[in-house]
Design a protein around this motif. Sequence first.
Motif, PDB file in Angstrom:
ATOM      1  N   CYS A   9      74.548 -64.210  -4.058  1.00  0.00           N
ATOM      2  CA  CYS A   9      75.730 -63.431  -3.710  1.00  0.00           C
ATOM      3  C   CYS A   9      75.850 -62.195  -4.600  1.00  0.00           C
ATOM      4  O   CYS A   9      75.635 -62.268  -5.813  1.00  0.00           O
ATOM      5  CB  CYS A   9      76.981 -64.285  -3.858  1.00  0.00           C
ATOM      6  SG  CYS A   9      76.982 -65.773  -2.815  1.00  0.00           S
ATOM      7  N   TYR A  37      82.569 -65.449  -6.673  1.00  0.00           N
ATOM      8  CA  TYR A  37      81.954 -66.463  -5.806  1.00  0.00           C
ATOM      9  C   TYR A  37      81.983 -67.874  -6.405  1.00  0.00           C
ATOM     10  O   TYR A  37      81.328 -68.771  -5.888  1.00  0.00           O
ATOM     11  CB  TYR A  37      80.509 -66.067  -5.508  1.00  0.00           C
ATOM     12  CG  TYR A  37      80.388 -64.748  -4.775  1.00  0.00           C
ATOM     13  CD1 TYR A  37      80.689 -64.657  -3.422  1.00  0.00           C
ATOM     14  CD2 TYR A  37      79.989 -63.587  -5.434  1.00  0.00           C
ATOM     15  CE1 TYR A  37      80.598 -63.454  -2.741  1.00  0.00           C
ATOM     16  CE2 TYR A  37      79.889 -62.371  -4.761  1.00  0.00           C
ATOM     17  CZ  TYR A  37      80.198 -62.317  -3.420  1.00  0.00           C
ATOM     18  OH  TYR A  37      80.111 -61.108  -2.748  1.00  0.00           O
ATOM     19  N   TRP A  48      82.543 -71.029  -4.089  1.00  0.00           N
ATOM     20  CA  TRP A  48      81.776 -71.193  -2.860  1.00  0.00           C
ATOM     21  C   TRP A  48      80.991 -72.494  -2.753  1.00  0.00           C
ATOM     22  O   TRP A  48      80.852 -73.031  -1.644  1.00  0.00           O
ATOM     23  CB  TRP A  48      80.851 -69.985  -2.677  1.00  0.00           C
ATOM     24  CG  TRP A  48      81.564 -68.778  -2.142  1.00  0.00           C
ATOM     25  CD1 TRP A  48      82.861 -68.416  -2.395  1.00  0.00           C
ATOM     26  CD2 TRP A  48      81.046 -67.803  -1.250  1.00  0.00           C
ATOM     27  NE1 TRP A  48      83.174 -67.264  -1.730  1.00  0.00           N
ATOM     28  CE2 TRP A  48      82.077 -66.857  -1.013  1.00  0.00           C
ATOM     29  CE3 TRP A  48      79.809 -67.618  -0.638  1.00  0.00           C
ATOM     30  CZ2 TRP A  48      81.907 -65.751  -0.183  1.00  0.00           C
ATOM     31  CZ3 TRP A  48      79.635 -66.512   0.193  1.00  0.00           C
ATOM     32  CH2 TRP A  48      80.678 -65.600   0.417  1.00  0.00           C
ATOM     33  N   ALA A  86      75.144 -66.104  -8.210  1.00  0.00           N
ATOM     34  CA  ALA A  86      75.847 -64.835  -8.072  1.00  0.00           C
ATOM     35  C   ALA A  86      75.275 -63.844  -9.072  1.00  0.00           C
ATOM     36  O   ALA A  86      75.057 -64.184 -10.238  1.00  0.00           O
ATOM     37  CB  ALA A  86      77.340 -65.011  -8.294  1.00  0.00           C
ATOM     38  N   ALA A 121      88.021 -67.473   2.579  1.00  0.00           N
ATOM     39  CA  ALA A 121      86.735 -67.866   2.002  1.00  0.00           C
ATOM     40  C   ALA A 121      86.228 -69.177   2.589  1.00  0.00           C
ATOM     41  O   ALA A 121      85.037 -69.299   2.922  1.00  0.00           O
ATOM     42  CB  ALA A 121      86.851 -67.967   0.480  1.00  0.00           C
ATOM     43  N   VAL A 130      82.642 -69.258   4.402  1.00  0.00           N
ATOM     44  CA  VAL A 130      81.542 -69.987   3.758  1.00  0.00           C
ATOM     45  C   VAL A 130      81.123 -71.186   4.599  1.00  0.00           C
ATOM     46  O   VAL A 130      79.940 -71.529   4.664  1.00  0.00           O
ATOM     47  CB  VAL A 130      81.918 -70.410   2.326  1.00  0.00           C
ATOM     48  CG1 VAL A 130      80.756 -71.128   1.657  1.00  0.00           C
ATOM     49  CG2 VAL A 130      82.317 -69.188   1.501  1.00  0.00           C
TER      50      VAL A 130
END
Length: 258
Positions: free
Chosen positions: A34, A45, A48, A60, A244, A248
């Motif tokens: 990410c 992130y 996630w 990330a 989110a 996701v």
Amino acid sequence: MTNSLHPPAQQAELHRTWVRRFRPVSDPRLRLVCFPHAGGAASFYRTWPQWLAPDVEVGAVCYPGREERIAEPCIDRMAELADRIAAALVPWLDRPLVFFGHSMGASVAHEVALRLEARFGQVVQRLIVSARAAPSHLRPTGVSGWSDEELLAHLRALGGSFSAALDHPDLRDLMLPIIRSDYRLVDGYEPYAPPLLSAPVTGYLGAEDPHVTEEDMRAWAATTRAGHTLTVLPGDHFYLMPQAARVVTEIDGLLSRH
């Protein structure tokens, strides 16, 4: 970008510097990498992994100049940033990779994907871009040269986490130089060649985004040989924050095909 590799110990340290793992997986089926937005950080992130299959590892990218790299100078040239991230991802080439980038991060992810493909063949299995115009639709803004007051007004209009953070003088003084550096990168960005990816491109957009249109996002179709889709969701430039879990979870479904 050169083809030389760093010695293993140096390569491992480079990777640790540039990539934060929120849920390490010992034998991942694939990895989702990410890329944060302008002014953003890897921690954007951090939640996630809870919505992804347990065999998907999330990493990330940690840009210099923020969080644990706060003492390092920011990088304000896309070519340098993308080259350095591509080099740092070499240890993760033993598993399939999928890239996700939000706003500026979508352009960075695209540039890194192109570099890895040029160097190693098809590496990234899918590029997921969020709230960012395709390279052919990017328009110079000159935002990096605006006054602090103009820049603050622009950031508040985008919504998301910026609005609250910028009301605190100490946070504002910390964030503005980082954001301005990222906008210098955006303003000076010239897309890398070759122009086409072998991986499909998936797009997401907030319907009320003040700066990115559906046309801008659909133009990503011209960046790939493998097809493109776009999902438009309620929300502004930072639609991703309240949605989110939904986004996701959808990404997890996409990853199950790889």
